[in-house]
Write a protein that holds these residues in place. Structure first.
Motif, mmCIF file in Angstrom:
data_model
loop_
_atom_site.group_PDB
_atom_site.id
_atom_site.type_symbol
_atom_site.label_atom_id
_atom_site.label_comp_id
_atom_site.label_asym_id
_atom_site.label_seq_id
_atom_site.Cartn_x
_atom_site.Cartn_y
_atom_site.Cartn_z
ATOM 1 N N UNK A 149 0.816 -1.216 0.000
ATOM 2 C CA UNK A 149 0.000 0.000 0.000
ATOM 3 C C UNK A 149 0.851 1.268 0.000
ATOM 4 N N UNK A 150 2.061 1.172 0.533
ATOM 5 C CA UNK A 150 2.943 2.332 0.561
ATOM 6 C C UNK A 150 2.336 3.469 1.363
ATOM 7 N N UNK A 151 2.322 4.652 0.781
ATOM 8 C CA UNK A 151 1.741 5.826 1.432
ATOM 9 C C UNK A 151 0.521 6.270 0.638
ATOM 10 N N UNK A 152 -0.633 5.662 0.918
ATOM 11 C CA UNK A 152 -1.833 6.015 0.156
ATOM 12 C C UNK A 152 -2.318 7.427 0.464
ATOM 13 N N UNK A 153 -3.091 7.960 -0.460
ATOM 14 C CA UNK A 153 -3.666 9.300 -0.292
ATOM 15 C C UNK A 153 -4.621 9.298 0.899
ATOM 16 N N UNK A 154 -4.478 10.326 1.740
ATOM 17 C CA UNK A 154 -5.336 10.444 2.924
ATOM 18 C C UNK A 154 -6.809 10.403 2.524
ATOM 19 N N UNK A 155 -7.573 9.596 3.261
ATOM 20 C CA UNK A 155 -9.000 9.504 3.017
ATOM 21 C C UNK A 155 -9.390 8.521 1.929
ATOM 22 N N UNK A 156 -8.404 7.948 1.246
ATOM 23 C CA UNK A 156 -8.701 6.995 0.180
ATOM 24 C C UNK A 156 -9.043 5.627 0.778
ATOM 25 N N UNK A 157 -9.673 4.750 0.000
ATOM 26 C CA UNK A 157 -9.939 3.387 0.495
ATOM 27 C C UNK A 157 -8.657 2.666 0.900
ATOM 28 N N UNK A 158 -7.556 2.927 0.197
ATOM 29 C CA UNK A 158 -6.277 2.298 0.535
ATOM 30 C C UNK A 158 -5.756 2.810 1.878
ATOM 31 N N UNK A 159 -5.977 4.095 2.145
ATOM 32 C CA UNK A 159 -5.573 4.687 3.417
ATOM 33 C C UNK A 159 -6.354 4.036 4.561
ATOM 34 N N UNK A 160 -7.642 3.856 4.350
ATOM 35 C CA UNK A 160 -8.466 3.209 5.372
ATOM 36 C C UNK A 160 -8.022 1.762 5.589
ATOM 37 N N UNK A 161 -7.718 1.066 4.499
ATOM 38 C CA UNK A 161 -7.249 -0.316 4.613
ATOM 39 C C UNK A 161 -5.936 -0.367 5.401
ATOM 40 N N UNK A 162 -5.021 0.556 5.111
ATOM 41 C CA UNK A 162 -3.742 0.592 5.816
ATOM 42 C C UNK A 162 -3.944 0.868 7.308
ATOM 43 N N UNK A 163 -4.861 1.759 7.626
ATOM 44 C CA UNK A 163 -5.126 2.082 9.033
ATOM 45 C C UNK A 163 -5.718 0.878 9.764
ATOM 46 N N UNK A 164 -6.650 0.198 9.128
ATOM 47 C CA UNK A 164 -7.256 -0.992 9.741
ATOM 48 C C UNK A 164 -6.212 -2.083 9.919
ATOM 49 N N UNK A 165 -5.401 -2.317 8.881
ATOM 50 C CA UNK A 165 -4.353 -3.341 8.980
ATOM 51 C C UNK A 165 -3.367 -3.014 10.100
ATOM 52 N N UNK A 166 -3.028 -1.747 10.241
ATOM 53 C CA UNK A 166 -2.100 -1.343 11.296
ATOM 54 C C UNK A 166 -2.687 -1.655 12.665
#
Length: 124
Positions: free
Chosen positions: A22-39
């Motif tokens: 995922x790297x550094x996804x754009x804030x507020x994007x679905x990828x950002x949310x996925x990264x936050x949940x995974x963390x």
């Protein structure tokens, strides 16, 4: 990717791999949310399977950097400059109370783990 609870080491490693992808996804994007949940799931698994009293503060910091996809330069705001980051990561300088507070507030790291270990007694 379907995000689910982490139950074992294989799932833990897969989640770490996905975080890196995922790297550094754009804030507020679905990828950002996925990264936050995974963390959050990774932190939960680590807390349950690697008790804090067993963790070395510097190894914990390095592991969290890896999980969060951070480089040494990303820690400059918490240490003041690149030299201090390098000294701490190379065990030539202890974590200060100010560093620990900044890492807890800025990255959500466990202050309990960061203050553990007699080799890294806090300095003001």
């Amino acid at each position: 990717m379907e995000t689910k609870l982490i139950h074992n080491e294989a799932e833990y490693q897969a989640a770490l791999k996905r975080i890196r992808e995922l790297g550094e996804p754009e804030k507020g994007s679905p990828e950002d949310e996925e990264a936050e949940i995974l963390t959050m799931l990774l932190v939960k698994f680590e807390e349950e399977n690697y008790p804090a009293e067993e963790l070395d503060p510097i190894e914990y910091l390095k592991t969290r950097m890896e999980v969060l996809g951070l480089a040494q330069n990303d820690l400059v705001p918490y240490f003041g400059n690149k030299g201090n980051v390098s000294k701490v990561l190379n065990r030539k300088r202890p974590l200060s109370l100010q560093n620990i507070r900044a890492l807890k507030k800025g990255l959500g790291l466990s202050a309990d783990v960061l203050i553990s270990g007699s080799d890294y007694a806090m300095s003001a």
